[in-house]
Design a protein around this motif. Structure first.
Motif, PDB file in Angstrom:
ATOM      1  N   HIS A 164     -12.889 -29.913 -20.452  1.00 50.85           N
ATOM      2  CA  HIS A 164     -13.357 -28.580 -20.855  1.00 50.85           C
ATOM      3  C   HIS A 164     -14.870 -28.465 -20.671  1.00 50.85           C
ATOM      4  CE1 HIS A 164     -13.755 -24.904 -23.155  1.00 50.85           C
ATOM      5  NE2 HIS A 164     -14.617 -25.507 -23.949  1.00 50.85           N
TER       6      HIS A 164
ATOM      7  N   ALA B  15     -15.723 -28.126 -17.011  1.00 44.74           N
ATOM      8  CA  ALA B  15     -15.416 -26.784 -16.514  1.00 44.74           C
ATOM      9  C   ALA B  15     -16.466 -25.782 -16.979  1.00 44.74           C
ATOM     10  CB  ALA B  15     -14.021 -26.357 -16.966  1.00 44.74           C
TER      11      ALA B  15
ATOM     12  N   SER C  35     -19.011 -23.755 -14.487  1.00 41.34           N
ATOM     13  CA  SER C  35     -19.060 -22.288 -14.494  1.00 41.34           C
ATOM     14  C   SER C  35     -20.480 -21.807 -14.769  1.00 41.34           C
ATOM     15  CB  SER C  35     -18.118 -21.716 -15.561  1.00 41.34           C
ATOM     16  OG  SER C  35     -16.789 -22.012 -15.270  1.00 41.34           O
TER      17      SER C  35
ATOM     18  N   MET D 299     -15.705 -18.573 -13.083  1.00 47.30           N
ATOM     19  CA  MET D 299     -14.593 -19.400 -13.559  1.00 47.30           C
ATOM     20  C   MET D 299     -13.509 -19.541 -12.483  1.00 47.30           C
ATOM     21  SD  MET D 299     -14.317 -18.532 -17.618  1.00 47.30           S
ATOM     22  CE  MET D 299     -14.133 -16.776 -17.444  1.00 47.30           C
TER      23      MET D 299
ATOM     24  N   VAL E 137     -14.619 -22.144 -10.087  1.00 43.42           N
ATOM     25  CA  VAL E 137     -14.401 -23.493 -10.629  1.00 43.42           C
ATOM     26  C   VAL E 137     -12.927 -23.870 -10.507  1.00 43.42           C
ATOM     27  CG1 VAL E 137     -14.467 -24.889 -12.741  1.00 43.42           C
ATOM     28  CG2 VAL E 137     -16.410 -23.438 -12.141  1.00 43.42           C
ATOM     29  N   ASP E 138     -12.033 -22.923 -10.763  1.00 43.59           N
ATOM     30  CA  ASP E 138     -10.605 -23.189 -10.567  1.00 43.59           C
ATOM     31  C   ASP E 138     -10.321 -23.596  -9.118  1.00 43.59           C
ATOM     32  OD1 ASP E 138     -10.094 -22.596 -13.204  1.00 43.59           O
ATOM     33  OD2 ASP E 138      -8.906 -20.798 -12.800  1.00 43.59           O
TER      34      ASP E 138
ATOM     35  N   PHE F 102     -11.400 -27.100  -8.652  1.00 43.10           N
ATOM     36  CA  PHE F 102     -10.422 -28.033  -9.208  1.00 43.10           C
ATOM     37  C   PHE F 102      -9.188 -28.122  -8.312  1.00 43.10           C
ATOM     38  CE2 PHE F 102     -12.076 -27.343 -13.793  1.00 43.10           C
ATOM     39  CZ  PHE F 102     -13.022 -28.343 -13.616  1.00 43.10           C
TER      40      PHE F 102
END
Length: 146
Positions: free
Chosen positions: A22, A25, A29, A117, A120-121, A124
């Motif tokens: 978390h 992430a 972001s 965000m 960032v996804d 990942f």
């Protein structure tokens, strides 16, 4: 935690690993938002912006929503006011209260946050691969619903 070896990380309780992921992430972001023109925003400012109602919110309500003291929230609000993200106005009926609203810059930050965000996804997804990321999402959903 980044200085731990892979074996040391594997030995951590699941909650600590989830917290570490978390934090990664959030930091990723925020770094994207800072690079896009919000260089003065810190992670601590995010609870102010994310808990504001469109018509404005009292500092005491912001503090309660964020789970922090009124004094700490007041400090964060003052910092954001100084860098142009929020404005303060007196409450219409409670003269002791102050209402916090977003400025145009604050609105821009809030609008750009989902874009950061999503980026960032995608990062990942690139790191894990689409299938593993989908599996991770499903597992986290099951944990969240338990």
């Amino acid at each position: 935690m980044s200085d731990l070896t892979d074996d040391e990380l594997r030995a951590l309780p699941l909650g600590r690993l989830l917290l570490q992921a978390h934090r990664r992430a959030q930091a990723a972001s925020l770094a994207k938002l800072q690079a896009s023109g919000h260089a003065e925003i810190r992670l601590g400012h995010v609870p102010v912006i994310t808990n504001l109602d469109p018509e404005g919110t009292r500092i005491t309500d912001l503090a309660a929503r964020a789970g922090m003291t009124r004094q700490m929230m007041g400090r964060l609000v003052k910092e954001l006011e100084a860098i142009g993200y929020v404005r303060l106005r007196p409450h219409e009926t409670d003269l002791r209260a102050v209402v916090v609203t977003l400025t145009e810059l604050g609105e821009r930050f809030r609008a750009e946050a989902p874009v950061a965000m999503a980026a960032v996804d995608r990062d990942f997804a690139q790191l894990l691969g689409p299938s593993e990321l989908a599996n991770l999402r499903e597992m986290l959903l099951r944990i969240s619903k338990s």
